[in-house]
Design an enzyme around this catalytic site. Sequence first.
Site, PDB file in Angstrom:
ATOM      1  N   ASP A   9       0.872  -1.177   0.000  1.00 15.93           N
ATOM      2  CA  ASP A   9       0.000   0.000   0.000  1.00 15.93           C
ATOM      3  C   ASP A   9       0.909   1.227   0.000  1.00 15.93           C
ATOM      4  OD1 ASP A   9      -2.340   1.621   0.239  1.00 15.93           O
ATOM      5  OD2 ASP A   9      -2.001   1.815   2.387  1.00 15.93           O
ATOM      6  N   SER A  10       0.309   2.396  -0.243  1.00 14.19           N
ATOM      7  CA  SER A  10       1.084   3.630  -0.178  1.00 14.19           C
ATOM      8  C   SER A  10       1.414   3.980   1.267  1.00 14.19           C
ATOM      9  CB  SER A  10       0.266   4.762  -0.790  1.00 14.19           C
ATOM     10  OG  SER A  10      -0.913   4.921  -0.032  1.00 14.19           O
ATOM     11  N   TYR A  41      -0.496   8.106  -3.109  1.00 15.78           N
ATOM     12  CA  TYR A  41      -0.522   7.652  -4.500  1.00 15.78           C
ATOM     13  C   TYR A  41      -1.631   8.380  -5.274  1.00 15.78           C
ATOM     14  CZ  TYR A  41       2.416   3.382  -3.866  1.00 15.78           C
ATOM     15  OH  TYR A  41       3.429   2.481  -3.649  1.00 15.78           O
ATOM     16  N   GLY A  42      -2.699   8.691  -4.555  1.00 16.61           N
ATOM     17  CA  GLY A  42      -3.911   9.222  -5.188  1.00 16.61           C
ATOM     18  C   GLY A  42      -3.720  10.520  -5.945  1.00 16.61           C
ATOM     19  N   CYS A  72      -4.602  -1.495  -1.787  1.00 18.04           N
ATOM     20  CA  CYS A  72      -4.715  -0.070  -2.089  1.00 18.04           C
ATOM     21  C   CYS A  72      -5.665   0.078  -3.284  1.00 18.04           C
ATOM     22  CB  CYS A  72      -3.319   0.447  -2.433  1.00 18.04           C
ATOM     23  SG  CYS A  72      -3.272   2.146  -3.020  1.00 18.04           S
ATOM     24  N   ASN A  73      -6.737   0.826  -3.089  1.00 20.22           N
ATOM     25  CA  ASN A  73      -7.687   1.032  -4.190  1.00 20.22           C
ATOM     26  C   ASN A  73      -7.040   1.764  -5.355  1.00 20.22           C
ATOM     27  OD1 ASN A  73     -10.839   0.692  -3.116  1.00 20.22           O
ATOM     28  ND2 ASN A  73      -9.368   1.077  -1.497  1.00 20.22           N
ATOM     29  N   THR A  74      -6.192   2.744  -5.027  1.00 13.79           N
ATOM     30  CA  THR A  74      -5.587   3.562  -6.074  1.00 13.79           C
ATOM     31  C   THR A  74      -4.658   2.726  -6.945  1.00 13.79           C
ATOM     32  OG1 THR A  74      -5.653   5.352  -4.460  1.00 13.79           O
ATOM     33  CG2 THR A  74      -4.413   5.757  -6.458  1.00 13.79           C
ATOM     34  N   GLU A 151      -1.409   9.181   7.722  1.00 15.45           N
ATOM     35  CA  GLU A 151       0.016   8.830   7.721  1.00 15.45           C
ATOM     36  C   GLU A 151       0.785   9.592   8.807  1.00 15.45           C
ATOM     37  OE1 GLU A 151       1.964   6.657   5.821  1.00 15.45           O
ATOM     38  OE2 GLU A 151       0.063   5.830   5.134  1.00 15.45           O
ATOM     39  N   CYS A 183     -10.897   3.739  -0.149  1.00 13.50           N
ATOM     40  CA  CYS A 183      -9.454   3.861   0.077  1.00 13.50           C
ATOM     41  C   CYS A 183      -9.163   3.075   1.353  1.00 13.50           C
ATOM     42  CB  CYS A 183      -9.083   5.334   0.256  1.00 13.50           C
ATOM     43  SG  CYS A 183      -7.392   5.611   0.829  1.00 13.50           S
ATOM     44  N   THR A 184      -8.107   2.283   1.328  1.00 10.53           N
ATOM     45  CA  THR A 184      -7.868   1.413   2.485  1.00 10.53           C
ATOM     46  C   THR A 184      -7.410   2.177   3.730  1.00 10.53           C
ATOM     47  OG1 THR A 184      -5.637   0.945   1.639  1.00 10.53           O
ATOM     48  CG2 THR A 184      -7.393  -0.623   1.087  1.00 10.53           C
ATOM     49  N   HIS A 185      -7.032   3.427   3.571  1.00 12.36           N
ATOM     50  CA  HIS A 185      -6.723   4.235   4.755  1.00 12.36           C
ATOM     51  C   HIS A 185      -8.012   4.621   5.520  1.00 12.36           C
ATOM     52  CE1 HIS A 185      -2.751   4.822   2.921  1.00 12.36           C
ATOM     53  NE2 HIS A 185      -2.349   5.446   4.012  1.00 12.36           N
TER      54      HIS A 185
HETATM   55  N1  DGL Z   1      -4.619   3.267   0.663  1.00 15.81           N
HETATM   56  C1  DGL Z   1      -4.637   3.898  -0.630  1.00 15.81           C
HETATM   57  C2  DGL Z   1      -5.939   3.560  -1.346  1.00 15.81           C
HETATM   58  O1  DGL Z   1      -6.601   2.604  -0.982  1.00 15.81           O
HETATM   59  C3  DGL Z   1      -4.312   5.340  -0.434  1.00 15.81           C
HETATM   60  C4  DGL Z   1      -4.033   6.059  -1.666  1.00 15.81           C
HETATM   61  C5  DGL Z   1      -3.097   7.202  -1.551  1.00 15.81           C
HETATM   62  O2  DGL Z   1      -1.963   7.005  -1.126  1.00 15.81           O
HETATM   63  O3  DGL Z   1      -3.503   8.281  -1.984  1.00 15.81           O
HETATM   64  O4  DGL Z   1      -6.339   4.191  -2.305  1.00 15.81           O
END
Ligand code: DGL
Length: 264
Positions: A9-10, A41-42, A72-74, A151, A183-185
């Site tokens: 993940d990011s 990442y987004g 991570c969805n992104t 984060e 988003c997994t966050h």
């Molecule tokens: N956890 C990432 C997701 O599910 C976060 C994306 C990001 O870093 O912007 O999209």
Amino acid sequence: MKNPIGFFDSGVGGTSIFKEVHQLLPHENVIYLADSKNAPYGEKSSQRIIDLSIKNTDLLIKNQCKLIVVACNTATTNAIHVLRENYALPFIGIEPAIKPATLQTKNNKIGILATKGTLSSKLFSSTFKKYVNKDIKVTEIEGKKLVEAIENDLLNTTEFKSYFFKHINEFKKQEIDSLVLGCTHYPYLIPLIKEFLPSVKIIDSGFAVAKQTKRILERYQLLNKSQSTPEIQFYTNTKLDVLNCLLQKHNSDFHQFHLNYLDF
Ligand code: DGL
């Protein structure tokens, strides 16, 4: 097969997925990469998200992973097709749970909170077209600055709380009854979301991802048959404290894990 399941993940967000997978498959060894150095990442281009996903995948494969959960969805919505084309091992992805939301809504008003990278991806728009009919009103909000706040462990500050409530106020105005966390966050925002939108049903895909991971391990006969305590390794390329704090605070059922710094 004893080889680990790889996650990336990011940053710390994918731990919300790791938890679900670990609960369902408690004997699997795990390597988790938190690429916090490159979060969010987004906000990056699709090509950059693909390059980062390849970098993480290469490292997980170097460490003998038998399957990779793109937590991570992104990264899933922008890069999983490239990963599947270029590597032979199975990948499990996560994308916003639009279909379950359309099935569960009672008033046909749903909200989606996701990153810019996810909302603008081709996969998101094709899933959206497939499941959202003209009777359903969807309110999309781009989760600006949310990943950064998670984060940096800022969720409990009054500044963040008032920013966040203002940021998602449109959901209240539109009277959504179901909210997709894309988003997994964002599962770490659930206590705040519940405070602000107490009657809204929150939909996240963590458990579905865990079930799919189990199905695929079974299908390819990759399950770890050993009943011994698994080795769970977390690697982050920034400071350890936020990941450590989240892991300690939110997990009662996996005390034995190793947290390491690695420059990747
Ligand atoms: N956890 C990432 C997701 O599910 C976060 C994306 C990001 O870093 O912007 O999209």
